[in-house]
Motif scaffolding. Structure first.
Motif, PDB file in Angstrom:
ATOM      1  N   ARG A   1      -5.604  -9.292  -1.229  1.00 25.19           N
ATOM      2  CA  ARG A   1      -6.059  -9.009  -2.628  1.00 25.19           C
ATOM      3  C   ARG A   1      -6.770  -7.547  -2.597  1.00 25.19           C
ATOM      4  NH1 ARG A   1      -6.197 -13.232  -6.697  1.00 25.19           N
ATOM      5  NH2 ARG A   1      -5.403 -15.011  -5.823  1.00 25.19           N
ATOM      6  N   LEU A   2      -6.927  -6.767  -3.698  1.00 24.06           N
ATOM      7  CA  LEU A   2      -7.725  -5.613  -3.770  1.00 24.06           C
ATOM      8  C   LEU A   2      -8.833  -5.719  -5.083  1.00 24.06           C
ATOM      9  CD1 LEU A   2      -5.239  -2.857  -3.080  1.00 24.06           C
ATOM     10  CD2 LEU A   2      -6.778  -3.692  -1.510  1.00 24.06           C
TER      11      LEU A   2
ATOM     12  N   SER B   1     -11.844  -4.627  -7.973  1.00 23.69           N
ATOM     13  CA  SER B   1     -12.508  -3.445  -8.628  1.00 23.69           C
ATOM     14  C   SER B   1     -14.032  -4.022  -8.397  1.00 23.69           C
ATOM     15  CB  SER B   1     -11.988  -3.139 -10.156  1.00 23.69           C
ATOM     16  OG  SER B   1     -12.321  -4.322 -10.659  1.00 23.69           O
TER      17      SER B   1
ATOM     18  N   GLY C   1      -6.878   1.548  -0.695  1.00 20.41           N
ATOM     19  CA  GLY C   1      -6.746   0.099  -0.816  1.00 20.41           C
ATOM     20  C   GLY C   1      -5.089  -0.354  -0.719  1.00 20.41           C
ATOM     21  N   VAL C   2      -4.349   0.434  -1.607  1.00 22.83           N
ATOM     22  CA  VAL C   2      -2.986   0.258  -1.565  1.00 22.83           C
ATOM     23  C   VAL C   2      -2.394   0.352  -0.192  1.00 22.83           C
ATOM     24  CG1 VAL C   2      -0.758   0.843  -2.439  1.00 22.83           C
ATOM     25  CG2 VAL C   2      -2.860   0.689  -3.783  1.00 22.83           C
TER      26      VAL C   2
ATOM     27  N   ARG D   1     -11.257  -2.075  -1.961  1.00 23.98           N
ATOM     28  CA  ARG D   1     -11.313  -1.603  -3.377  1.00 23.98           C
ATOM     29  C   ARG D   1      -9.714  -1.144  -3.760  1.00 23.98           C
ATOM     30  NH1 ARG D   1     -14.978   1.998  -1.638  1.00 23.98           N
ATOM     31  NH2 ARG D   1     -13.620   3.702  -2.047  1.00 23.98           N
ATOM     32  N   LYS D   2      -9.656  -1.442  -5.155  1.00 22.13           N
ATOM     33  CA  LYS D   2      -8.228  -0.819  -5.724  1.00 22.13           C
ATOM     34  C   LYS D   2      -8.246   0.631  -5.573  1.00 22.13           C
ATOM     35  CE  LYS D   2      -7.396  -4.768  -8.811  1.00 22.13           C
ATOM     36  NZ  LYS D   2      -7.065  -5.236 -10.273  1.00 22.13           N
TER      37      LYS D   2
ATOM     38  N   GLU E   1     -10.345 -11.036   0.920  1.00 25.54           N
ATOM     39  CA  GLU E   1      -9.102 -10.437   0.307  1.00 25.54           C
ATOM     40  C   GLU E   1      -7.997 -11.479   1.007  1.00 25.54           C
ATOM     41  OE1 GLU E   1     -10.125  -7.452   3.977  1.00 25.54           O
ATOM     42  OE2 GLU E   1     -11.199  -8.713   2.477  1.00 25.54           O
TER      43      GLU E   1
ATOM     44  N   GLU F   1     -14.372  -6.609 -11.113  1.00 23.35           N
ATOM     45  CA  GLU F   1     -14.045  -7.873 -10.611  1.00 23.35           C
ATOM     46  C   GLU F   1     -15.030  -8.638  -9.696  1.00 23.35           C
ATOM     47  OE1 GLU F   1      -9.253  -7.183 -11.040  1.00 23.35           O
ATOM     48  OE2 GLU F   1     -10.174  -6.653  -9.143  1.00 23.35           O
TER      49      GLU F   1
END
Length: 203
Positions: A162-163, A165, A147-148, A142-143, A114, A168
């Motif tokens: 970065r997150l 899925s 994760g946020v 993960r999104k 990430e 992805e």
């Protein structure tokens, strides 16, 4: 190359990294993630195992207890010194600009992807240092709501992450020459999965 803000964040936190990551809610999350990694990383005694982003050496310690040959790389010299002082073979390297020979049976990338500016290139670099029948174990955030929160925590310390899925990650594996995930375990804010080079038998 990893953003300078990321390097500064880990340089500042190196001395207290182990304490921060082993206590309170973050410590419980990390323990759960480590358990998931250990259940998927089924390497044998004598295997050559690279920890890409070894930080304080917690994963290297577990690898060594399994009688495997543990090696580590980290972006930050201060982190590498912590591992070196514990007796591990460690080099200062950026997985976004990795230069290692394809000798490792297993590569563990636990919470590092990430932070890199080009995850696809980083995964291709990790593939390049795996032996022909080698396996990658990847832990990624993960999104989603948790994760946020994880991303906001790092942003408060000046580091953007970065997150990902599942789709992805699957696409990144495909582009880097890996198989689709062979196994996956979900944790609170992250997932752990294994993959192998295409055309090779995964473990």
């Amino acid at each position: 190359m990893v953003e300078p803000a990321v390097a500064r964040h880990f340089i500042r936190s190196a001395a207290r990294y182990s304490r921060l990551r082993s206590t309170g809610p973050l410590g419980r999350i990390r323990a759960h993630e480590q358990t998931a990694v250990q259940k998927l990383a089924k390497f044998e005694a004598g295997s050559m195992v690279l920890d890409a982003g070894c930080a304080d050496g917690a994963t290297l310690e577990w690898v060594q207890r399994r009688d495997a040959r543990a090696f580590g790389i980290d972006l930050v010299l201060a982190m590498a010194k912590i591992c070196s002082n514990k007796g591990f073979l460690v080099a200062v390297q950026d997985i976004d600009q990795l230069g290692l020979r394809p000798v490792f049976d297993w590569v563990l990338c636990v919470g590092s992807l990430e932070f890199v500016p080009d995850p696809g290139r980083a995964l291709a670099n990790l593939a390049s240092c795996l032996a022909p029948a080698g396996t990658l174990v990847l832990l990624y955030p993960r999104k989603g709501p948790w994760g946020v929160l994880y991303a906001l925590y790092h942003r408060s310390h000046g580091a953007n992450i970065r997150l990902f899925s599942e789709s992805e990650i699957d696409e990144l594996f495909e582009a880097a020459g890996f198989t689709p995930p062979l196994a996956r375990r979900d944790c609170l804010l992250s997932s752990v999965c294994t993959t192998a080079k295409k055309g090779k038998t995964g473990r």
